[in-house]
Design a protein around this motif. Structure first.
Motif, mmCIF file in Angstrom:
data_model
loop_
_atom_site.group_PDB
_atom_site.id
_atom_site.type_symbol
_atom_site.label_atom_id
_atom_site.label_comp_id
_atom_site.label_asym_id
_atom_site.label_seq_id
_atom_site.Cartn_x
_atom_site.Cartn_y
_atom_site.Cartn_z
ATOM 1 N N ILE A 1 1.021 -1.331 -0.057
ATOM 2 C CA ILE A 1 0.059 -0.088 0.251
ATOM 3 C C ILE A 1 0.907 1.265 -0.007
ATOM 4 C CG2 ILE A 1 -1.634 1.318 1.431
ATOM 5 C CD1 ILE A 1 -2.686 -1.473 2.114
ATOM 6 N N LEU A 2 1.925 1.104 0.866
ATOM 7 C CA LEU A 2 2.873 2.235 0.842
ATOM 8 C C LEU A 2 3.648 2.437 -0.369
ATOM 9 C CD1 LEU A 2 4.210 1.630 4.385
ATOM 10 C CD2 LEU A 2 2.785 3.688 3.827
ATOM 11 N N ILE A 3 4.172 1.506 -1.163
ATOM 12 C CA ILE A 3 4.660 1.339 -2.347
ATOM 13 C C ILE A 3 3.782 1.898 -3.310
ATOM 14 C CG2 ILE A 3 5.330 -0.046 -4.265
ATOM 15 C CD1 ILE A 3 6.648 -1.970 -2.140
ATOM 16 N N LEU A 4 2.492 1.602 -3.434
ATOM 17 C CA LEU A 4 1.456 2.021 -4.585
ATOM 18 C C LEU A 4 1.439 3.884 -4.412
ATOM 19 C CD1 LEU A 4 -1.016 -0.822 -4.612
ATOM 20 C CD2 LEU A 4 0.659 -0.142 -6.301
ATOM 21 N N CYS A 5 1.412 4.062 -3.161
ATOM 22 C CA CYS A 5 0.898 5.402 -2.738
ATOM 23 C C CYS A 5 2.286 6.269 -3.283
ATOM 24 C CB CYS A 5 0.942 5.758 -1.043
ATOM 25 S SG CYS A 5 -0.518 5.292 -0.681
ATOM 26 N N ALA A 6 3.646 5.685 -2.990
ATOM 27 C CA ALA A 6 4.744 6.388 -3.193
ATOM 28 C C ALA A 6 4.969 6.329 -5.051
ATOM 29 C CB ALA A 6 5.927 5.717 -2.968
ATOM 30 N N VAL A 7 4.599 5.218 -5.555
ATOM 31 C CA VAL A 7 4.538 5.188 -7.114
ATOM 32 C C VAL A 7 3.855 6.225 -7.796
ATOM 33 C CG1 VAL A 7 4.096 3.472 -9.106
ATOM 34 C CG2 VAL A 7 5.382 2.843 -7.040
ATOM 35 N N PHE A 8 2.575 6.208 -7.229
ATOM 36 C CA PHE A 8 1.446 7.107 -7.773
ATOM 37 C C PHE A 8 1.964 8.796 -7.549
ATOM 38 C CE2 PHE A 8 -1.120 3.032 -7.960
ATOM 39 C CZ PHE A 8 -1.138 3.197 -9.214
ATOM 40 N N ARG A 9 2.573 8.865 -6.738
ATOM 41 C CA ARG A 9 3.085 10.339 -6.632
ATOM 42 C C ARG A 9 4.440 10.793 -7.469
ATOM 43 N NH1 ARG A 9 2.211 9.558 -0.932
ATOM 44 N NH2 ARG A 9 4.765 9.095 -0.459
ATOM 45 N N LEU A 10 4.975 9.731 -8.108
ATOM 46 C CA LEU A 10 5.814 9.975 -9.259
ATOM 47 C C LEU A 10 5.520 10.720 -10.234
ATOM 48 C CD1 LEU A 10 7.712 6.125 -9.026
ATOM 49 C CD2 LEU A 10 8.747 8.456 -7.995
ATOM 50 N N PRO A 11 6.397 11.685 -10.956
ATOM 51 C CA PRO A 11 6.094 12.497 -11.765
ATOM 52 C C PRO A 11 5.770 12.037 -13.154
ATOM 53 C CG PRO A 11 8.280 13.125 -11.267
ATOM 54 C CD PRO A 11 7.776 12.162 -10.184
ATOM 55 N N SER A 12 6.763 11.008 -13.646
ATOM 56 C CA SER A 12 6.581 10.680 -14.997
ATOM 57 C C SER A 12 5.937 9.237 -14.928
ATOM 58 C CB SER A 12 8.169 10.735 -15.658
ATOM 59 O OG SER A 12 8.675 9.752 -14.965
ATOM 60 N N ARG A 13 5.494 8.973 -16.065
ATOM 61 C CA ARG A 13 4.909 7.787 -16.296
ATOM 62 C C ARG A 13 5.967 6.682 -16.418
ATOM 63 N NH1 ARG A 13 1.240 5.806 -21.654
ATOM 64 N NH2 ARG A 13 0.593 3.888 -20.721
ATOM 65 N N ASP A 14 7.024 6.910 -17.130
ATOM 66 C CA ASP A 14 8.258 5.962 -17.309
ATOM 67 C C ASP A 14 8.502 5.474 -15.813
ATOM 68 O OD1 ASP A 14 8.008 5.809 -20.059
ATOM 69 O OD2 ASP A 14 9.893 6.851 -20.279
ATOM 70 N N ALA A 15 8.756 6.475 -15.181
ATOM 71 C CA ALA A 15 9.147 6.435 -13.526
ATOM 72 C C ALA A 15 8.421 5.464 -12.848
ATOM 73 C CB ALA A 15 9.447 7.522 -12.703
ATOM 74 N N ARG A 16 7.224 5.483 -12.952
ATOM 75 C CA ARG A 16 6.041 4.760 -12.274
ATOM 76 C C ARG A 16 6.002 3.217 -12.854
ATOM 77 N NH1 ARG A 16 2.558 9.431 -12.716
ATOM 78 N NH2 ARG A 16 1.536 8.821 -14.542
ATOM 79 N N GLN A 17 5.977 3.226 -14.158
ATOM 80 C CA GLN A 17 5.987 1.767 -14.942
ATOM 81 C C GLN A 17 7.377 0.929 -14.110
ATOM 82 O OE1 GLN A 17 5.604 2.396 -19.116
ATOM 83 N NE2 GLN A 17 3.668 1.749 -18.986
ATOM 84 N N LYS A 18 8.657 1.785 -14.317
ATOM 85 C CA LYS A 18 9.733 0.994 -13.769
ATOM 86 C C LYS A 18 9.775 0.739 -12.362
ATOM 87 C CE LYS A 18 14.648 1.485 -13.593
ATOM 88 N NZ LYS A 18 15.924 2.413 -13.472
ATOM 89 N N ALA A 19 9.204 1.788 -11.611
ATOM 90 C CA ALA A 19 8.897 1.197 -9.989
ATOM 91 C C ALA A 19 8.048 -0.115 -9.997
ATOM 92 C CB ALA A 19 8.348 2.489 -9.315
ATOM 93 N N LEU A 20 6.714 -0.054 -10.731
ATOM 94 C CA LEU A 20 6.011 -1.168 -10.708
ATOM 95 C C LEU A 20 6.437 -2.359 -11.196
ATOM 96 C CD1 LEU A 20 2.523 0.522 -11.470
ATOM 97 C CD2 LEU A 20 3.256 -0.287 -9.302
ATOM 98 N N GLY A 21 7.650 -2.369 -12.177
ATOM 99 C CA GLY A 21 8.171 -3.463 -13.037
ATOM 100 C C GLY A 21 9.000 -4.197 -11.919
#
Length: 317
Positions: free
Chosen positions: A223-243
């Protein structure tokens, strides 16, 4: 004297008989072939993974250290159950001594609880990597990683060891036939001619409470990871983090979904046939160990690249 003999025989009873999968006796040979193939995949996959993690310096990170521990635990889990199962299916070797039964039971339960704890440690690793990336190397130092590994190993050992003592105190004076392919705590306890309420209470509650607490901590991490990921500015950064979390989430689902299904079916699934229960319990000790290295191999770029490199250099030779 008769009472003394009874007491002695109860503390070291004769061999137990493992039936295999009741209701599917005529298919034992074929089921054995299936199990053998999955077991070979599990052993080869985990050994290749351990080899790569050992020789490749770029993979000497906390995440991969936990992954190598998961691979070793998976090897122990499948090896504790499968070889004996195959000897029942193919050779009709159904006997298992009482010490052999206790040893098998200990390793099967210990690796289950340890696997759960490793997945929790890996969730913590992903949480630190995504929520505090700049402090990752200072938080997860090699000293901290070793402390986590020793801590979860001792915890798992202390939780499962009482199961062994709870069984050794029981007298076995009736049937010694276990309708299963391996020894598990409650299955063996039910054969005793004594009150087993403490076995049922401890054997069910303590490991379950441990595993549920692991699941809650993993859920909080994600839950904390998802909150941090969705705060990331760029879509690429979000995809990399979720990957980086994708493979871990797959492994978590593969481990806990059948585990909870099996536990709930044991307690409440009186309509579920015993044949299905035991078949499922057997697949559970071979399928996650076989799939975990494949999931990590496919989903983790560093490992995927190393595997391709390893096999392409072998071909060239």
């Amino acid at each position: 004297p008769a009472m003394i003999i009874f007491n002695l025989s109860s503390y070291n009873p004769g061999p137990f008989i493992l039936v295999g999968i009741p209701g599917l006796e005529q298919y034992h040979v074929w089921i054995g072939i299936l199990f053998c193939i999955i077991y070979i995949v599990a052993v080869m996959g985990n050994c290749i993974l351990l080899y790569l993690l050992a020789v490749e310096r770029s993979l000497h990170e906390p995440m991969f250290f936990f992954l190598s521990m998961l691979a070793m635990t998976d090897l122990i889990l499948s090896t504790a159950g499968v070889p004996k199962t195959l000897s029942i299916f193919w050779l009709g070797d159904r006997e298992i001594t009482f010490p052999g039964c206790l040893t098998q039971m200990f390793f099967l339960h210990y690796t289950f609880v340890l696997d759960s704890a490793i997945l929790m440690a890996m969730a913590f690793d992903r949480y630190v990597a995504i929520c505090s990336p700049l402090r990752y190397t200072t938080i997860l130092t090699s000293k901290t990683v070793i402390k986590i590994v020793v801590g979860i190993s001792i915890r798992s050992f202390c939780i499962i060891l009482p199961d062994v003592f709870l069984l050794t105190r029981l007298p076995f004076c009736r049937t010694r036939i276990i309708p299963h392919t391996y020894c598990e705590h409650i299955g063996v306890a039910r054969l005793a001619c004594a009150d087993i309420s403490i076995n049922i209470w401890y054997g069910f509650c303590v490991p379950i409470m441990t595993v549920i607490s692991d699941v809650i901590l993993i859920a909080v991490s994600y839950i904390l990871i998802l909150c941090a990921v969705f705060r990331l500015p760029s879509r690429d950064a979000r995809q990399k983090a979720l990957g980086t979390c994708g493979s871990h989430v797959c492994v978590i689902l593969m481990f806990y979904t059948p585990a909870f299904f099996s536990i709930l079916a044991h307690r409440f699934g009186h309509n579920v046939s015993r044949t299905f229960h035991i078949m499922f319990a057997n697949l559970y000790i071979v399928i996650p160990p076989a799939l975990n290295p494949i999931v990590y191999g496919v989903k983790t770029k560093q490992i995927r690249d190393k595997v391709i490199f390893l096999f392409s250099t072998k071909r060239k030779k």
